[in-house]
Scaffold this active site. Structure first.
Site, short mmCIF file in Angstrom:
data_model
loop_
_atom_site.label_atom_id
_atom_site.label_comp_id
_atom_site.label_asym_id
_atom_site.label_seq_id
_atom_site.Cartn_x
_atom_site.Cartn_y
_atom_site.Cartn_z
N ASP A 1 0.89 -1.16 0.00
CA ASP A 1 0.00 0.00 0.00
C ASP A 1 0.93 1.22 0.00
O ASP A 1 2.14 1.09 0.27
CB ASP A 1 -0.86 -0.03 1.27
N ASP B 1 -0.12 5.06 0.97
CA ASP B 1 -0.39 6.04 2.03
C ASP B 1 -0.25 5.41 3.41
O ASP B 1 -0.97 4.46 3.74
CB ASP B 1 -1.81 6.60 1.88
C1 G6P Z 1 -5.82 5.86 0.20
C2 G6P Z 1 -5.90 6.54 1.54
C3 G6P Z 1 -7.27 7.10 1.78
C4 G6P Z 1 -7.74 7.93 0.59
C5 G6P Z 1 -7.76 7.06 -0.65
C6 G6P Z 1 -8.22 7.81 -1.90
O1 G6P Z 1 -6.38 4.61 0.32
O2 G6P Z 1 -5.56 5.65 2.58
O3 G6P Z 1 -7.23 7.90 2.94
O4 G6P Z 1 -9.03 8.46 0.83
O5 G6P Z 1 -6.45 6.56 -0.86
O6 G6P Z 1 -7.28 8.76 -2.25
P1 G6P Z 1 -7.47 9.86 -3.38
O7 G6P Z 1 -6.09 10.45 -3.51
O8 G6P Z 1 -7.90 9.14 -4.62
O9 G6P Z 1 -8.49 10.80 -2.89
MG MG Z 2 -2.68 3.16 3.70
#
Ligand code: G6P
Ligand code: MG
Length: 215
Positions: free
Chosen positions: A10, A12
């Site tokens: 993953d 983030d």
């Molecule tokens: C990741 C993060 C989430 C976020 C999602 C969508 O999974 O953990 O916190 O909301 O991505 O990200 P984006 O950049 O597409 O809004």
């Molecule tokens: Mg994450």
């Protein structure tokens, strides 16, 4: 050196601390709608895609008013613009401790490396971090129909890497992400706290403790 053939990361909260930027951007958005937002709430949003996160925030509003699809898109867009502003100054200094070392260890061991983030900003973040070429395959979040905890994104990464799910190690900081890895039939390495990531096979505090031979 490893019983696995691929490691799927993953992004983030695992490789870089964009989880904090998502938190800041969602907090401002939530509070603009009169919704109390703290770290505990944020934990539930980790790994959840943009519209899914917005739905969870709006569902917890005391006023419970209905939002039109257009209003929701506008709110999601406001959050995303703020998030993009926050990540615009990122560079390799924003890599979390141990991240590059973990990627290099996996590479040296001869395993395939994938990235499974539901973030539509993932390619930009990888570029800013300067690590795009360390991955054999990066899932394009725009091609994913069901976000985490659905296993779709991890299964797609495994398929594109040409590795059976059972031979994959998935690495995640989010509860929903760990659920997705387990639902895909993979070994789950959690990054965080064992009492939060209860479904993970092994939990470590950060990639600084990554030890491929041990899993
Ligand atoms: C990741 C993060 C989430 C976020 C999602 C969508 O999974 O953990 O916190 O909301 O991505 O990200 P984006 O950049 O597409 O809004
Ligand atoms: Mg994450």
């Amino acid at each position: 050196m490893s019983r696995f053939k691929a490691v799927i990361f993953d992004l983030d909260g695992v490789i870089t601390d964009t989880a904090h930027y998502h938190y800041l951007a969602w907090k401002e958005l939530a509070e603009s709608q009169g919704v109390h937002f703290d770290h505990e709430f944020n934990e539930r949003l980790k790994g959840i895609d943009r519209m899914g996160s917005l739905d969870l925030i709006l569902a917890s509003a005391a006023h419970q008013r209905q939002y039109t699809p257009e209003e929701k898109l506008a709110l999601a867009d406001t959050k995303n613009k703020h998030y993009q502003e926050l990540i615009s100054t990122m560079s390799s200094k924003d890599l979390l401790p141990g991240a590059v070392e973990a990627l290099d260890t996996v590479r040296r061991a001869g395993l395939r490396i994938g990235l499974a983030s539901v973030s539509k900003n993932a390619f930009t973040v990888l570029e800013r971090l300067g690590i795009t070429d360390k991955f054999d395959y990066v899932v394009d979040a725009a091609t994913i129909a069901r976000g985490k905890p659905d296993p779709e994104i991890f299964l797609k990464a495994a398929r594109e890497l040409g590795v059976a799910p059972a031979d994959c190690l998935g690495v995640e900081d989010a509860v929903a992400g760990v659920t997705a890895i387990k639902a895909a039939g993979m070994f789950a390495l959690g990054i965080g706290h064992p009492f939060v990531l209860t479904e993970a096979d092994v939990v470590i505090t950060s990639l600084k403790e990554f030890n491929l031979a041990a899993y």
